[in-house]
Design an enzyme around this catalytic site. Structure first.
Site, PDB file in Angstrom:
ATOM      1  CE  LYS A  90      -4.118   2.062   1.054  1.00 32.65           C
ATOM      2  NZ  LYS A  90      -4.054   2.589  -0.318  1.00 32.65           N
ATOM      3  CD  GLN A 111       3.410   4.667   2.141  1.00 34.05           C
ATOM      4  OE1 GLN A 111       3.887   5.600   1.535  1.00 34.05           O
ATOM      5  NE2 GLN A 111       2.300   4.780   2.865  1.00 34.05           N
ATOM      6  CE  LYS A 114       4.556   7.547   5.376  1.00 38.60           C
ATOM      7  NZ  LYS A 114       4.306   8.613   4.416  1.00 38.60           N
ATOM      8  CE  LYS A 126       4.427   7.798  -2.606  1.00 36.48           C
ATOM      9  NZ  LYS A 126       3.714   8.297  -1.419  1.00 36.48           N
ATOM     10  CG  ASP A 166       2.738  11.287  -2.858  1.00 34.21           C
ATOM     11  OD1 ASP A 166       2.719  11.199  -1.622  1.00 34.21           O
ATOM     12  OD2 ASP A 166       3.690  11.823  -3.462  1.00 34.21           O
ATOM     13  CB  THR A 209      -2.206  13.457   5.078  1.00 35.07           C
ATOM     14  OG1 THR A 209      -2.583  12.285   4.360  1.00 35.07           O
ATOM     15  CG2 THR A 209      -0.706  13.456   5.285  1.00 35.07           C
ATOM     16  CG  ASN A 240      -4.742  16.129   0.432  1.00 33.98           C
ATOM     17  OD1 ASN A 240      -4.191  15.411   1.254  1.00 33.98           O
ATOM     18  ND2 ASN A 240      -6.055  16.232   0.363  1.00 33.98           N
TER      19      ASN A 240
HETATM   20  P1  NDP Z   1      -0.134  18.009  -3.644  1.00 34.57           P
HETATM   21  O1  NDP Z   1       0.229  17.720  -5.042  1.00 34.57           O
HETATM   22  O2  NDP Z   1      -1.563  18.147  -3.277  1.00 34.57           O
HETATM   23  O3  NDP Z   1       0.615  19.339  -3.136  1.00 34.57           O
HETATM   24  C1  NDP Z   1       2.002  19.448  -3.164  1.00 34.57           C
HETATM   25  C2  NDP Z   1       2.363  20.855  -2.766  1.00 34.57           C
HETATM   26  O4  NDP Z   1       3.778  20.959  -2.644  1.00 34.57           O
HETATM   27  C3  NDP Z   1       1.955  21.906  -3.789  1.00 34.57           C
HETATM   28  O5  NDP Z   1       1.713  23.116  -3.143  1.00 34.57           O
HETATM   29  C4  NDP Z   1       3.191  21.974  -4.681  1.00 34.57           C
HETATM   30  O6  NDP Z   1       3.306  23.213  -5.378  1.00 34.57           O
HETATM   31  C5  NDP Z   1       4.296  21.847  -3.658  1.00 34.57           C
HETATM   32  N1  NDP Z   1       5.466  21.211  -4.276  1.00 34.57           N
HETATM   33  C6  NDP Z   1       5.564  19.970  -4.786  1.00 34.57           C
HETATM   34  N2  NDP Z   1       6.780  19.741  -5.287  1.00 34.57           N
HETATM   35  C7  NDP Z   1       7.458  20.876  -5.100  1.00 34.57           C
HETATM   36  C8  NDP Z   1       8.780  21.274  -5.397  1.00 34.57           C
HETATM   37  N3  NDP Z   1       9.633  20.433  -6.018  1.00 34.57           N
HETATM   38  N4  NDP Z   1       9.159  22.533  -5.038  1.00 34.57           N
HETATM   39  C9  NDP Z   1       8.293  23.376  -4.418  1.00 34.57           C
HETATM   40  N5  NDP Z   1       7.036  23.044  -4.109  1.00 34.57           N
HETATM   41  C10 NDP Z   1       6.629  21.825  -4.444  1.00 34.57           C
HETATM   42  O7  NDP Z   1       0.571  16.861  -2.778  1.00 34.57           O
HETATM   43  P2  NDP Z   1       0.259  16.386  -1.294  1.00 34.57           P
HETATM   44  O8  NDP Z   1      -0.160  17.540  -0.477  1.00 34.57           O
HETATM   45  O9  NDP Z   1      -0.589  15.187  -1.378  1.00 34.57           O
HETATM   46  O10 NDP Z   1       1.703  15.879  -0.828  1.00 34.57           O
HETATM   47  C11 NDP Z   1       2.653  16.744  -0.185  1.00 34.57           C
HETATM   48  C12 NDP Z   1       3.666  15.909   0.564  1.00 34.57           C
HETATM   49  O11 NDP Z   1       2.984  15.088   1.541  1.00 34.57           O
HETATM   50  C13 NDP Z   1       4.477  14.916  -0.285  1.00 34.57           C
HETATM   51  O12 NDP Z   1       5.772  14.780   0.249  1.00 34.57           O
HETATM   52  C14 NDP Z   1       3.724  13.602  -0.101  1.00 34.57           C
HETATM   53  O13 NDP Z   1       4.539  12.482  -0.330  1.00 34.57           O
HETATM   54  C15 NDP Z   1       3.343  13.736   1.373  1.00 34.57           C
HETATM   55  N6  NDP Z   1       2.229  12.870   1.787  1.00 34.57           N
HETATM   56  C16 NDP Z   1       0.989  12.982   1.214  1.00 34.57           C
HETATM   57  C17 NDP Z   1      -0.045  12.205   1.656  1.00 34.57           C
HETATM   58  C18 NDP Z   1      -1.437  12.368   1.148  1.00 34.57           C
HETATM   59  O14 NDP Z   1      -2.351  11.751   1.729  1.00 34.57           O
HETATM   60  N7  NDP Z   1      -1.682  13.161   0.139  1.00 34.57           N
HETATM   61  C19 NDP Z   1       0.157  11.163   2.685  1.00 34.57           C
HETATM   62  C20 NDP Z   1       1.483  11.178   3.264  1.00 34.57           C
HETATM   63  C21 NDP Z   1       2.468  11.999   2.814  1.00 34.57           C
HETATM   64  P3  NDP Z   1       2.898  23.256  -6.932  1.00 34.57           P
HETATM   65  O15 NDP Z   1       1.419  23.057  -6.966  1.00 34.57           O
HETATM   66  O16 NDP Z   1       3.338  24.590  -7.399  1.00 34.57           O
HETATM   67  O17 NDP Z   1       3.652  22.129  -7.576  1.00 34.57           O
END
Ligand code: NDP
Length: 446
Positions: A90, A111, A114, A126, A166, A209, A240
């Site tokens: 998962k 993961q 976690k 992943k 993700d 999350t 998210n």
């Molecule tokens: P989203 O795609 O919803 O949001 C990602 C955010 O981070 C956006 O604001 C994006 O900006 C920014 N971002 C991504 N890559 C970069 C980069 N290289 N430089 C600067 N800003 C960046 O993703 P999530 O919120 O789902 O995920 C965020 C983190 O949380 C990740 O590390 C993910 O692995 C982790 N995570 C997520 C989970 C989930 O349930 N969604 C669960 C556990 C962990 P922009 O839109 O401009 O790209």
């Protein structure tokens, strides 16, 4: 006497060249596991660490699709099925141009621990692609997702591997992936989580999350007779995880003053306006410049002009991506008096940054514990899909809170048992490892 954990880390670096993120994740975990495996020869005899650091299966495939102009486009697809000792694989799917094998392996490895920390029966995986959904039409995203699933469907299944979202994979992408899976297999099963509420999704999954991150932080503060109420909080990202971190932190009485995206960041001393943020990011798929145009109290800083970590805060929640908080930022946060840092993103803090927090007694909650609420709620979604039941928001949130409390107790207890009170990096790595190691020993050399 040479350490078993150090020997395996050397092998990982030698045998997996050009995978710096994977090396970083393994180094952090094995650095903690030394305390467990170096003194008990059973692990070395069973080749346990050597097996743990090698994915059970790595799938790499071509994703051909046609863009709106009729041009053929090709992306790379991945699924790393890392460890199934305690349950089916998962883990999320990431669509972002930075995706490569190293990033997939680091995320899959994290993961494992976690998922184990949640106390639920799920293994680690992943996947994703170097496809960038940004700037693509809905039709392009749909055709890409259909092509991705046309290969991936044969490798996943409810009792084999259950992907989720993700970075770059939200409800739109999960919907298209699910539609194609159902069409190819001619069966409706909960093979993906993060589904829409009308076709098998769970309430609270979207929020889980971010909410889990804030709950765990509140647990850690409560253990020191403190609370989030009244604290100034900085958040990075505006996806998210970031949005629902802002929401729960505000509900618990904190003031969130920053968010960011890949083009820049916003400082809003009045407190981030969630309605505007959700409108810009969830509805319009827009940039933070649009937030700053609508909210008078907000200052916008383009990328390259400082970062959210320049803002003085009590609590910092990095929620964007890996290695976004380095030692310079960590030192600045410490100097400004930060008391808690909790990772919403996976490995957002560099190794040196983490050391600075630990050396300065900052409460530091690593991603594998702090953002586990998302995958935990995915399992609650799986239970509902399997039984065709639909639980209330309150019921799912209560279950999430119970799981987060269990995570805090486990990581706190493991840190105490190994004589490193308050070190939740070691606590999380060891607590996550113990159940997986027991299962791997019991299942023989597989
Ligand atoms: P989203 O795609 O919803 O949001 C990602 C955010 O981070 C956006 O604001 C994006 O900006 C920014 N971002 C991504 N890559 C970069 C980069 N290289 N430089 C600067 N800003 C960046 O993703 P999530 O919120 O789902 O995920 C965020 C983190 O949380 C990740 O590390 C993910 O692995 C982790 N995570 C997520 C989970 C989930 O349930 N969604 C669960 C556990 C962990 P922009 O839109 O401009 O790209």
């Amino acid at each position: 006497m040479s350490s078993y954990a150090e020997k395996v880390l050397k092998q990982v670096k030698r045998d997996n060249p050009g995978q710096p993120e994977f090396h970083q994740a393994v180094a952090e975990v094995l650095g903690s596991l030394k305390l467990v495996v170096d003194s008990d020869k059973r692990y070395e005899k069973a080749g346990l660490l050597e097996r743990l650091v090698e994915p059970e299966r790595v799938l790499m495939f071509r994703i051909p699709w046609v863009d709106d102009k009729g041009r053929v486009r090709i992306n790379k697809g991945y699924r790393v099925q890392f460890n199934s000792a305690i349950g089916p694989y998962k883990g999320g799917l990431r669509f972002h141009p930075s995706v490569n094998l190293s990033v997939m392996k680091f995320l899959g490895f994290e993961q494992i621990f976690k998922n184990s920390l949640t106390g639920l029966a799920i293994g680690g995986a992943k996947g994703g692609s170097n496809f960038d959904p940004k700037g693509k039409s809905d039709g392009e995203v749909m055709r890409f997702c259909q092509s991705f699933m046309t290969e991936m469907f044969r490798h996943i299944g409810v009792d084999t591997d259950i992907p989720a979202g993700d970075i770059g994979v939200g409800s739109r992408e999960i919907g298209y992936l699910m539609g194609q899976y159902k069409r190819i297999r001619n069966e409706y099963v909960g093979v993906l989580t993060g589904k829409g509420l009308s076709y098998g999704g769970s309430l609270v999954r979207k929020e889980a999350t971010g909410y889990g991150l804030v709950y765990l932080s509140e647990e850690a503060l409560n253990a020191r007779s403190d609370t989030l109420a009244g604290k100034t909080v900085t958040v990075s990202g505006s996806g998210n995880v970031a949005i629902y971190t802002c929401e729960k932190a505000a509900q618990l009485g904190a003031k969130v003053v920053t968010v960011s995206d890949s083009d820049g960041w916003v400082y809003d001393p009045a407190g981030i306006n969630l309605d505007v943020l959700k409108q810009v990011k969830e509805e319009e798929r827009g940039r933070l410049t649009a937030y700053a145009e609508r909210v008078k109290s907000a200052e916008y800083h383009a990328r390259g002009n400082g970062s959210v970590w320049d803002v003085t805060c009590d609590v910092a929640f990095p929620c964007a991506t890996q290695n976004e908080l380095d030692e310079v930022a960590a030192a600045k946060l410490v100097k400004d008096g930060v008391i808690l840092v909790a990772e919403g993103a996976n490995m957002p803090t560099t190794a040196k940054g983490t050391d600075i927090f630990l050396e300065n007694s900052v409460i530091f909650l690593p991603g594998k514990a702090a953002n586990a609420g998302g995958v935990a709620t995915s399992v609650l979604e799986m239970s509902q899909t399997d039984t065709r039941l639909f639980w209330s928001f309150e019921k799912v949130e209560r279950k999430l809170q119970t799981i987060v409390k269990h995570i805090f107790t486990s990581i706190d207890d493991a840190a105490n048992r190994y004589g490193v009170r308050g070190n939740y990096v070691v606590g999380s790595n060891i607590a996550g490892f113990e159940k997986v190691a027991d299962a791997m020993m019991a299942e023989g050399i597989v």
